[in-house]
Design a protein around this motif. Sequence first.
Motif, PDB file in Angstrom:
ATOM      1  N   PHE A   7      43.538 -14.826  61.798  1.00 38.72           N
ATOM      2  CA  PHE A   7      42.014 -14.947  62.042  1.00 38.72           C
ATOM      3  C   PHE A   7      41.596 -14.558  63.305  1.00 38.72           C
ATOM      4  CE2 PHE A   7      38.129 -16.961  63.103  1.00 38.72           C
ATOM      5  CZ  PHE A   7      37.447 -16.459  61.969  1.00 38.72           C
ATOM      6  N   TYR A   8      42.403 -15.280  64.365  1.00 39.06           N
ATOM      7  CA  TYR A   8      41.757 -15.077  65.652  1.00 39.06           C
ATOM      8  C   TYR A   8      42.213 -13.641  66.103  1.00 39.06           C
ATOM      9  CZ  TYR A   8      40.101 -19.666  66.339  1.00 39.06           C
ATOM     10  OH  TYR A   8      39.588 -20.826  66.079  1.00 39.06           O
ATOM     11  N   ALA A  11      39.741 -11.419  64.617  1.00 41.33           N
ATOM     12  CA  ALA A  11      38.443 -11.683  65.276  1.00 41.33           C
ATOM     13  C   ALA A  11      38.141 -11.058  66.561  1.00 41.33           C
ATOM     14  CB  ALA A  11      38.136 -13.179  65.273  1.00 41.33           C
ATOM     15  N   ILE A  14      37.695  -7.340  65.991  1.00 38.36           N
ATOM     16  CA  ILE A  14      36.480  -7.024  65.846  1.00 38.36           C
ATOM     17  C   ILE A  14      35.625  -6.919  67.218  1.00 38.36           C
ATOM     18  CG2 ILE A  14      34.405  -7.662  64.583  1.00 38.36           C
ATOM     19  CD1 ILE A  14      36.049  -8.808  62.372  1.00 38.36           C
ATOM     20  N   THR A  37      36.200  -1.667  63.881  1.00 34.50           N
ATOM     21  CA  THR A  37      35.766  -2.658  63.631  1.00 34.50           C
ATOM     22  C   THR A  37      35.523  -3.258  62.258  1.00 34.50           C
ATOM     23  OG1 THR A  37      34.255  -2.255  65.569  1.00 34.50           O
ATOM     24  CG2 THR A  37      33.246  -4.077  64.275  1.00 34.50           C
ATOM     25  N   ILE A  44      39.412  -9.813  57.737  1.00 32.62           N
ATOM     26  CA  ILE A  44      38.821 -11.400  57.593  1.00 32.62           C
ATOM     27  C   ILE A  44      38.494 -11.601  56.139  1.00 32.62           C
ATOM     28  CG2 ILE A  44      36.972 -12.797  58.191  1.00 32.62           C
ATOM     29  CD1 ILE A  44      38.664 -12.346  60.739  1.00 32.62           C
TER      30      ILE A  44
END
Lengths: 172, 117
Positions: A7-8, A11, A14, A37, A44
């Motif tokens: 996730f990180y 993220a 993005i 992006t 995600i």
Amino acid sequence: MVELILFYAFAALIIFSAVLLVTARNVFHGALYLASTLFGVAAIFALSGSFFLAGIQVLIYIGAVVVLLIFVINLTRQIAGSSAAQVNEAVVPALITSLLTITLIVLAVLKTDWATRIGKSVAQTEAMDNTAVIGTQLLTNFAIPFEVVSVLLLAALIGAIAIVSRDKEAGK
Amino acid sequence: MAYGTFLVFLGFAVVMVIGGVVVNYLLMPYHPGAEKRTTYECGLDPIGEAQVRYSLRFYVFALMYVVFAVEAAFLLPWAVVYRTMSGFMPLTEALIFIFILVLGLAFAWEKGELKWD
């Protein structure tokens, strides 16, 4: 734990690509950063268990929208080749507008009741495969909206063709 | 959910791509010349610039592609559950869905947008 790392990582991807997207001096590079992006957003979605949305994100946004954007950029030579500054003197109005937009989005997210009819019916099923759940819902409870989407797409297609062919006739 | 497998897969994918480029860069001999620096175009001398303007025709095709990509997105969940459902309703619904969009394709054809002129 693994989910958290992924996730990180995505993220970060993005945010990194989004910052490069708005700061890129070449518009064509900006379009490529937009694809990056949107890919992060798809990842995600996949991490949240929405594999259908992740697939659609790649298929529609990266496959179609970014390709359309790149076509539009390549239609105009001046934009594709040149590099333009991404900042101008309107920093203060831009900051105010951005802050207001962020406030609006955050308020909308917080105040929206996400437990809609289709959301509830998808959440109620225990199955991981929510593509199948969406398919079943589209064919049973939401058959009419499913067909109406087709009419909407038809209207979009005819509208696009009508605008383009009018331009063509004017150009002759 | 086995995201660990995915993480390992992702790691190998990144290493394969970046590693390939890095190893190539470390091992390659570097003797550039004017001839070597030209764009490779199947052995022929390249003509004109690489950054050409696309024909406006492509824009129409791209627009139509967006519409049909959205159609495919709606047919995907239909295809996933098609085997599990009985009766002619699923098939009929999809056929109506496709038929309405084929009308748009027929409109484009009739307008001459599919021709390259």
